[in-house]
Enzyme design. Structure first.
Site, short mmCIF file in Angstrom:
data_model
loop_
_atom_site.label_atom_id
_atom_site.label_comp_id
_atom_site.label_asym_id
_atom_site.label_seq_id
_atom_site.Cartn_x
_atom_site.Cartn_y
_atom_site.Cartn_z
N ASP A 14 39.70 2.26 -15.74
CA ASP A 14 38.60 1.72 -16.27
C ASP A 14 37.28 2.51 -15.91
O ASP A 14 36.39 2.97 -16.64
CB ASP A 14 38.24 0.01 -16.21
CG ASP A 14 39.04 -0.55 -17.36
OD1 ASP A 14 39.60 0.16 -18.23
OD2 ASP A 14 39.19 -1.80 -17.08
N ARG A 94 31.62 -8.64 -3.69
CA ARG A 94 30.83 -8.33 -4.99
C ARG A 94 29.29 -8.18 -4.72
O ARG A 94 28.57 -7.24 -4.83
CB ARG A 94 31.00 -9.13 -6.17
CG ARG A 94 32.41 -8.87 -6.87
CD ARG A 94 32.92 -7.76 -6.97
NE ARG A 94 34.14 -7.18 -7.66
CZ ARG A 94 35.38 -6.85 -7.22
NH1 ARG A 94 35.36 -6.55 -5.76
NH2 ARG A 94 36.22 -6.54 -7.84
N ASP A 123 32.95 -11.54 -11.66
CA ASP A 123 32.70 -10.33 -11.17
C ASP A 123 31.58 -9.69 -11.86
O ASP A 123 30.33 -9.33 -10.98
CB ASP A 123 33.50 -9.08 -11.10
CG ASP A 123 34.84 -9.93 -10.13
OD1 ASP A 123 34.49 -10.50 -9.21
OD2 ASP A 123 35.93 -9.16 -10.06
N SER A 174 46.86 -7.54 -12.81
CA SER A 174 45.26 -6.97 -12.59
C SER A 174 45.15 -7.55 -11.01
O SER A 174 45.18 -8.53 -10.55
CB SER A 174 44.36 -7.48 -13.59
OG SER A 174 43.07 -7.45 -13.02
N1 ARG Z 1 39.48 -14.84 -9.83
C1 ARG Z 1 38.83 -14.38 -8.84
C2 ARG Z 1 37.24 -14.45 -8.64
O1 ARG Z 1 36.80 -14.91 -9.54
C3 ARG Z 1 39.32 -13.00 -8.45
C4 ARG Z 1 38.77 -11.87 -9.30
C5 ARG Z 1 39.42 -10.63 -9.38
N2 ARG Z 1 38.66 -9.64 -9.81
C6 ARG Z 1 39.27 -8.61 -10.37
N3 ARG Z 1 38.45 -7.74 -10.79
N4 ARG Z 1 40.65 -8.43 -10.65
O2 ARG Z 1 36.65 -14.12 -7.63
#
Ligand code: ARG
Length: 425
Positions: A14, A94, A123, A174
C-alpha cells in the site's frame, strides 16, 4: 517547484503504491519516512524500493529508545490494557509516528504528510489527530482511504507502474509489529468462531510445544520502570526484546480479542505480546506490595481511562498529560523485584519484594511475633456494621417485600425462640 509530502512508509504494497499515486493525483514530491519501532524489517531494502518507485528522498529513523521511554513505559506504569485485553502496541506507536512525521515535514519544508491507513481502522484517527494536534498547518492525506481500490486493483496498479510486489508468499493476515507486540487480523481470523490457526502465531510457541520445564525470571523495577532481568541491568529496548523472546518461548502472550474500534466496528484480532503480558503482571504485583488499597482502586479507574485515551487517538490531549502526571506520582515507591514463573503458556508471579513494601509480616502473621491487636477488632466491627444493623432493625427484618426475607429469620420466630430460652433458663 512541487509541494513536498512526507509519507509514513512501511515498504509494504500500500505505501509503495502510495508513492506513485500521490505523485499522480497531487503532483507532490514524496519523501518517505520509515520508522523503526522494533518491527523486524529490512529498512535498507525498504529505502531502496522507495527511491526506485520515485521517492525523492528516503529517511529511516530508529525510534526504539524514544518509543520505550515516552510511550511504552508510561503505558506500563499505568497498566494500560484496552478492554482488559490488548496492551496497545500499535496504538502506542502511532502518536510517536505522527510526531516524527511532523518533525520531518517541518525540517524538509513539506506542506503535507501522508500515511497508508484505510478508512476503517483506528490508526487513521491516531495519525490524523496526532498531526493536527502538533502542527495544525500541515495537511494530511491518506491515499488508501481515498483511492477506493480493492487489494487486487492495488496489485494491478503496482504491476502497471513497475512497483515491486513482495514475491514471498504473503501472510494471509494483516500484520503490525512493534516492540510491545504484534497484531494480526483478516483472513480466517474474521470468523470469530474459528480458533486462530497455527500460522496466525509467529512470536510465541504453542503452549503444548513449550518446554516441559518452567523458567523463572526476576524482574526489578525502579519507580515502576523495569531496569533489570535476573540482576542484569539493561536498557528498556533490550529488556523488552529479551522478555519477548523468553516468554514467547514458553507460549506466553497470546490474546484473542473481539474488540470495539473507535469507528464503530467490532473486529476480531489476535495479538502476541509476551513481554507486555509478563511485565504488566509483574508491575501490578509490585504495586500490590507498595501502593495502598485506595491508591490501587483509584489507579484501576485511571488505567481504563488511559487505555481508552491511547486507543482512541487522544495521546496528545491535555487529559493524557494530566493523568500521566498522576501516574508518575503514583510510581514513586514502586521499586523492587518480582519473580515470575513461565510455564506452558502461563506466567505466574511467585515472589515479590520491595524496600518500600507495605506488607508487614508482624501484622499478617498467624505465628509468633504477631503485633496485630485483635482486641481492637471487636470495636472496629461494631462501628463498621452499625449502618447495616440499624437499617436491618428499622426497615428490613419486618419488610415482607425484602428479597432476603427467606434467609433472614422471621421476627416472630426470633421472639418465640427468645421466650423458650427464657422459660428454660
Ligand atoms: N486493532 C489494533 C489497534 O487498533 C491493531 C491495529 C493494527 N494496525 C494495522 N494497521 N494492522 O490498535
Amino acid at each position: 517547484m512541487a509541494d513536498k509530502v512526507v509519507l509514513a512508509y512501511s515498504g509494504g504494497l500500500d505505501t509503495s503504491v502510495a508513492i506513485k499515486w500521490i505523485k499522480e493525483k497531487y503532483g507532490f514530491d514524496v519523501i518517505t519516512l520509515t520508522i523503526d519501532v522494533g518491527n523486524s524489517k529490512d529498512f535498507e531494502a525498504a529505502c531502496q524500493k522507495a527511491l526506485k518507485v520515485g521517492a525523492i528522498k528516503a529517511i529511516v529513523i530508529d525510534a526504539k529508545e524514544m518509543f520505550v521511554k515516552y510511550f511504552i513505559f508510561p503505558a506500563l506504569q499505568a497498566n494500560a490494557l484496552y478492554e482488559g485485553q490488548y496492551p496497545l502496541a500499535t496504538a502506542l506507536s502511532r502518536p510517536l509516528m505522527a510526531k516524527l512525521l511532523v518533525d520531518t515535514a517541518l525540517a524538509e519544508g513539506a506542506t503535507t504528510v501522508a500515511h497508508g491507513c484505510t478508512g476503517k481502522g483506528n490508526d487513521q484517527v491516531r495519525f490524523d489527530v496526532g498531526v493536527h494536534a502538533l502542527a495544525p498547518q500541515l495537511k494530511v492525506i491518506a491515499p488508501a482511504r481515498e483511492w477506493g481500490m480493492t487489494r487486487e486493483e492495488t496489485i494491478a496498479y503496482a504491476a502497471k507502474h513497475n512497483i515491486p510486489v513482495p514475491i514471498t508468499r504473503k501472510s494471509p493476515y494483516s500484520i503490525d509489529e512493534c516492540l510491545w507486540g504484534k497484531s494480526a487480523e483478516c483472513g480466517i481470523l474474521e470468523d470469530p468462531w474459528t480458533e486462530p490457526p497455527d500460522d496466525a502465531w509467529t512470536w510465541t510457541k504453542s503452549p503444548d510445544k513449550a518446554p516441559n520445564k518452567p523458567a523463572y525470571v526476576e524482574i526489578s523495577f525502579e519507580k515502576g520502570i523495569p531496569i533489570s532481568l535476573d540482576g542484569e541491568t539493561m536498557g528498556g529496548v533490550s529488556l523488552i526484546q529479551k522478555m519477548n523472546e523468553l516468554a514467547g518461548l514458553h507460549g506466553i502472550g497470546r490474546i484473542d480479542h473481539i474488540e470495539n474500534r473507535l469507528v464503530g466496528i467490532k473486529s476480531r484480532e489476535t495479538y502476541e505480546a509476551p513481554a507486555a503480558v509478563v511485565l504488566l503482571q509483574a508491575h501490578q504485583a509490585l504495586e500490590a506490595m507498595t501502593l495502598s488499597k485506595d491508591q490501587l482502586r483509584f489507579k484501576q479507574k485511571a488505567a481504563i481511562e488511559i487505555a481508552d485515551i491511547i486507543y482512541n487517538g487522544l495521546w496528545f490531549s491535555a487529559l493524557n498529560r494530566d493523568l500521566s502526571a498522576y501516574i508518575q506520582s503514583s510510581q514513586r515507591f514502586v521499586t523492587g523485584t518480582v519473580r515470575v514463573k513461565l510455564f506452558k503458556g502461563n506466567s505466574m508471579v511467585v515472589g515479590r519484594k520491595s524496600p518500600k513494601s507495605l506488607y508487614n509480616l508482624s501484622l499478617a502473621t498467624y505465628d509468633r511475633g504477631d503485633k496485630f491487636d485483635q482486641s481492637a477488632a471487636a470495636g472496629f466491627i461494631h462501628l463498621w456494621g452499625l449502618p447495616v444493623t440499624t437499617q436491618a432493625q428499622i426497615q428490613l427484618l419486618s419488610d415482607i417485600d425484602d428479597p432476603m426475607r427467606l434467609i433472614a429469620p422471621k421476627q416472630k420466630q426470633l421472639k418465640k425462640r427468645a421466650k423458650k430460652k427464657g422459660s428454660k433458663g
